[in-house]
Design an enzyme around this catalytic site. Structure first.
Site, PDB file in Angstrom:
ATOM      1  N   GLY A 193       0.810  -1.210   0.000  1.00 42.47           N
ATOM      2  CA  GLY A 193       0.000   0.000   0.000  1.00 42.47           C
ATOM      3  C   GLY A 193       0.842   1.257   0.000  1.00 42.47           C
ATOM      4  N   THR A 222      -4.116  -2.021  -1.849  1.00 40.59           N
ATOM      5  CA  THR A 222      -4.839  -1.491  -0.700  1.00 40.59           C
ATOM      6  C   THR A 222      -6.303  -1.843  -0.859  1.00 40.59           C
ATOM      7  OG1 THR A 222      -5.625   0.534   0.376  1.00 40.59           O
ATOM      8  CG2 THR A 222      -4.820   0.754  -1.865  1.00 40.59           C
ATOM      9  N   VAL A 223      -6.816  -2.610   0.061  1.00 38.59           N
ATOM     10  CA  VAL A 223      -8.171  -3.132  -0.076  1.00 38.59           C
ATOM     11  C   VAL A 223      -9.201  -2.007  -0.058  1.00 38.59           C
ATOM     12  CG1 VAL A 223      -8.587  -3.513   2.394  1.00 38.59           C
ATOM     13  CG2 VAL A 223      -9.697  -4.994   0.712  1.00 38.59           C
ATOM     14  N   ASP A 224      -8.904  -0.890   0.635  1.00 34.68           N
ATOM     15  CA  ASP A 224      -9.895   0.180   0.723  1.00 34.68           C
ATOM     16  C   ASP A 224      -9.741   1.233  -0.372  1.00 34.68           C
ATOM     17  OD1 ASP A 224      -7.562   0.978   1.909  1.00 34.68           O
ATOM     18  OD2 ASP A 224      -8.427   1.416   3.865  1.00 34.68           O
TER      19      ASP A 224
END
Length: 460
Positions: A193, A222-224
């Site tokens: 990230g 980055t998952v978000d």
């Protein structure tokens, strides 16, 4: 700078394009022997005219133009070098020794990226020395590299997490670069990230300072979806899809109770993209709270007033809150105010647990002796630990192959990703600093409010 001219008054003219160049290994190392791209001899590729890209193939960062002249800008449009194979490569595949490392938290698709890097290097370019670095940045100097091959990674895309293991912290620049030299790595692929990309910037600068014949590419994870410039991060669509299960469960709990509220906390430290897209996808959410809005509880236009009305009319409500929302409203001890995690990020308190408590207190105060139920669901680790869905798997393949093509072409210190739908090479220092915030003034946030009918939380 690049210039284009129009041949007629009806043509669009874009002048003074500012190309964001990325570093090439020949910028600081001379007399490097080049090689013809082995894809010329690959049976699966037809390298006809236009197959190989050049420095003149660029992608505009913003492909939406205003022709009215109303909104003029003093800065020229930004553009990036287009990602893809080049006809000449600056590494002999038989001399390549590649290292792949995963850093930071988990995200759907990490194993797919690793696997596709291995398969791409092996099958496209004939590289045979490919290694995985265990446990993040510290793995360069603390653990032995793991040799990888296509057979070993064959089913990794079906697994969640990262088979290489990951960790936060452990960033010691000299130890890392010394280990890279000692192991003889000349390709670096860093999956992480924004914090990991900031580490990648330092590694890149040190490699350049030492004038090492090593190319480095970053693959943003980055998952978000909070990494800027690129259209989206891998794993994000899987996360939104998985969030539906939690929202559906919260909705069932809410409608099955008298004055029932289902509360779901979703990932999103600094941005609310998962919460926003999950709300739009679900259509069962009554209120979406994200870090980009300063919501409040009491008074006119506040959350309590909204929920009061919603429960009267429908008898239930579903709330979705991003983990970074409302952090300045939660009481903290002095030690909690300065607490940091291993990556140096502020430690967030549980906004879901706090909000559940505040909602209970409000109801007991204003509606004593009336039935009320609130069910709190936190699916954080369920969402980030699953394998990537089909869309993200395909996306991970394109990211991995784009990175390989760039490194083989001698580019270094870059990140690959889609910009306005096309894959580009972006300077890693730009990615490390850019943030992808939800713009609460744009159409997408308006759609959220039109779906949920929630207040804007702007105090008069």
């Amino acid at each position: 700078m690049a210039n284009s001219s129009s041949s007629s008054s009806s043509s669009i003219s874009i002048s003074n394009i500012q190309l964001q160049n990325i570093t090439h290994i020949t910028d600081y190392i001379s007399n490097i022997q080049t090689h013809l791209n082995p894809l010329d001899q690959h049976s699966y590729f037809r390298t006809l005219n236009g197959f190989y890209l050049t420095q003149t193939d660029i992608i505009l960062r913003n492909n939406v133009l205003d022709l009215s002249g109303t909104f003029t800008s003093s800065t020229p449009p930004l553009a990036y070098i287009r990602a893809g194979p080049r006809n000449k490569i600056f590494f002999n595949p038989s001399d390549v020794k590649a290292a792949i490392v995963t850093c930071g938290g988990l995200c759907p698709g990490m194993n797919t990226v690793i696997g596709e890097l291995v398969v791409g290097l092996w099958e496209l370019y004939g590289v045979r020395e490919i290694f995985g670095i265990k446990a993040g940045f510290r793995g360069f100097y603390a653990y032995d590299p793991v040799k990888l091959n296509p057979k070993m990674v064959d089913d990794w895309h079906k697994r969640g997490g990262t088979v290489l293991e990951t960790s936060r912290g452990g960033f010691d620049l000299n130890k890392i670069v010394n280990a890279i030299q000692d192991h003889g790595f000349n390709h670096l692929y860093i999956i992480g990230g924004d914090g990991s990309m900031r580490g990648a910037v330092k590694i890149f600068e040190e490699l350049k300072q030492r004038k090492l014949y090593i190319s480095m590419a970053g693959i943003p994870k980055t998952v978000d979806n909070d990494v800027g410039i690129i259209d989206r991060s891998f794993g994000f669509q899987t996360a939104v899809e998985m969030a539906q299960q939690a929202i559906n469960a919260a909705h069932v709990e809410a409608v099955s109770a008298v004055n029932g509220i289902g509360l779901v906390k979703l990932m999103g430290r600094s941005t609310g993209h998962i919460a926003l897209h999950a709300t739009l996808s679900s259509r069962d959410v009554d209120c979406c709270l994200i870090p980009e809005i300063d919501f409040y509880l009491e008074g006119k236009g506040g959350l309590f007033e909204f929920l009061e009305d919603r429960l009267k009319k429908r008898g239930h409500a579903v709330l979705v809150v991003a983990e970074g929302a409302g952090q300045d409203m939660i009481p903290r001890t002095e030690s909690q105010k300065t607490e940091k995690d291993e990556s140096g990020n502020p430690v967030f308190l549980d906004v879901g647990g706090w909000l559940k408590s505040e909602l209970k207190n409000w109801w007991n105060r204003d509606h004593p002796n009336e039935l009320f139920t609130i069910k709190y669901i936190d699916p954080t680790y369920m969402i980030r630990a699953v394998p990537a869905n089909a869309t993200d798997n395909a996306y991970c393949t394109l990211l991995a192959h784009s990175a390989i093509h760039g490194v083989m072409a001698g580019y270094t210190g870059f990140v690959c990703g889609p910009v306005s739908g096309n894959y580009a090479y972006i300077p890693v220092d730009e990615i490390a600093q850019a943030k992808n915030k939800v713009d609460t003034r744009d159409h997408k946030w308006s759609w959220v409010r039109s779906v949920s009918n929630q207040p804007d939380f702007i105090k008069s």
